[in-house]
Design a protein around this motif. Structure first.
Motif, PDB file in Angstrom:
ATOM      1  N   LEU A   4       0.824  -1.208   0.000  1.00 23.81           N
ATOM      2  CA  LEU A   4       0.000   0.000   0.000  1.00 23.81           C
ATOM      3  C   LEU A   4       0.859   1.259   0.000  1.00 23.81           C
ATOM      4  N   GLU A   5       1.939   1.253   0.793  1.00 21.76           N
ATOM      5  CA  GLU A   5       2.832   2.408   0.829  1.00 21.76           C
ATOM      6  C   GLU A   5       3.481   2.624  -0.532  1.00 21.76           C
ATOM      7  N   ALA A   6       3.863   1.530  -1.199  1.00 16.67           N
ATOM      8  CA  ALA A   6       4.514   1.652  -2.509  1.00 16.67           C
ATOM      9  C   ALA A   6       3.558   2.196  -3.570  1.00 16.67           C
ATOM     10  N   LEU A   7       2.251   1.957  -3.398  1.00 15.14           N
ATOM     11  CA  LEU A   7       1.270   2.373  -4.400  1.00 15.14           C
ATOM     12  C   LEU A   7       0.554   3.677  -4.053  1.00 15.14           C
ATOM     13  N   ALA A   8       0.843   4.236  -2.886  1.00 11.48           N
ATOM     14  CA  ALA A   8       0.172   5.475  -2.480  1.00 11.48           C
ATOM     15  C   ALA A   8       0.470   6.594  -3.475  1.00 11.48           C
ATOM     16  N   GLY A   9      -0.573   7.303  -3.869  1.00 12.15           N
ATOM     17  CA  GLY A   9      -0.394   8.422  -4.787  1.00 12.15           C
ATOM     18  C   GLY A   9      -0.084   8.011  -6.210  1.00 12.15           C
TER      19      GLY A   9
END
Length: 281
Positions: free
Chosen positions: A120-125
């Motif tokens: 999720l952090e890698a795909l944020a934004g």
């Protein structure tokens, strides 16, 4: 223990209110099922423990409804890991250790929490874009001297000879457009990689017999850079009039979600084969 199942749309950051007012398949109200201590939640609706099945028209409608719901929550949270169509979590009725669907899903999230948070952090934004590029066979051969000469010769020939020459012309157009497609593939791929974080090529399911495939790809792009991708494709269209470009999105990162292995026993979710979401698996 309740026999109700959960229909799962996505794994999302635990953001209170992110699903408020959102409806999914058949207008079902959605909610977040939180997994305490993980910072994660699942976007779900309560369901019977049977997959959605029906005529193609119904399946297309259900898939579209699921996609709209996922996009709406994605726009509110900035990141999510979408599931494909017809992912259900059923209760576990095993003797000695019965668990309802909510407990099974919470356990599944908790057991994979670190990996899910990292993804999720890698795909944020970030968003997924789809690009499909082909070469029109007729337009791709316009600069081929053999094709031009043959077209001129056909103008004053008999109908029978024109039919024979037309077969030769089609072969020349095919060869010329395929050469152009090879050149374009390498060039466009290089230029897109310069403005995206990831590019995954996909096979096309629908083909126009009058076109030659160049590239069909899913792109992972920071939302701030979407216009840069559009600029690259506009430049390609300007430079190569024979190129036919389809540019779709932005969508949640369906292709790049890379969910942990599963769902299968003893994981809590039972995935029923169905139609993937636009950009789904």
């Amino acid at each position: 223990m309740t026999e109700r199942a959960l229909y799962v749309y996505a794994v999302v950051p635990d953001r209170p209110g992110a699903a408020d007012g959102v409806t999914g398949v058949d207008g079902r109200p959605l909610r977040l099922l939180t997994a305490p201590g993980t910072g994660l939640a699942a976007l779900v609706h309560d369901a019977d423990p049977v997959p959605y099945q029906g005529p193609d028209e119904d399946v297309r409608r259900w898939v579209a409804e699921q996609d709209r719901a996922v996009v709406e929550v994605w726009e509110r949270t900035g990141a999510l890991l979408p599931m494909t169509f017809n992912v259900l979590v059923a209760p576990d009725t095993s003797p000695g250790d019965p668990r309802d669907a909510e407990d099974r899903l919470r356990d599944w999230i908790a057991s994979r929490a670190a990996g899910l948070r990292s993804r999720l952090e890698a795909l944020a934004g970030r968003a997924e874009l789809r690009v499909e590029i082909t070469v029109d066979r007729t337009a791709g051969a316009r600069d081929d001297e053999r094709a031009r000469a043959l077209e001129a010769e056909m103008e004053n020939r008999s109908p029978g000879l024109r039919r024979l020459l037309a077969k030769q012309l089609e072969q020349i157009r095919r060869e010329s457009s395929e050469r152009l497609a090879d050149v374009l593939h390498a060039d466009v791929r290089r230029r897109l990689l310069a403005v995206t974080e990831d590019l995954r090529e996909r096979s096309r399911t629908v083909r126009d017999p009058g076109e030659v495939d160049v590239l069909s790809a899913a792109l992972l792009v920071p939302t701030r850079d979407i216009e840069a991708v559009g600029a690259v494709l506009a430049a390609v269209r300007e430079e190569r009039p024979a190129a036919r470009i389809r540019f779709l999105g932005p969508w949640p990162p369906y292709t790049f979600a890379d969910l942990p292995e599963g769902p299968r026993d003893p994981a809590p979710a039972q995935a029923y084969g169905g139609q993937g979401l636009p950009g789904g698996s």
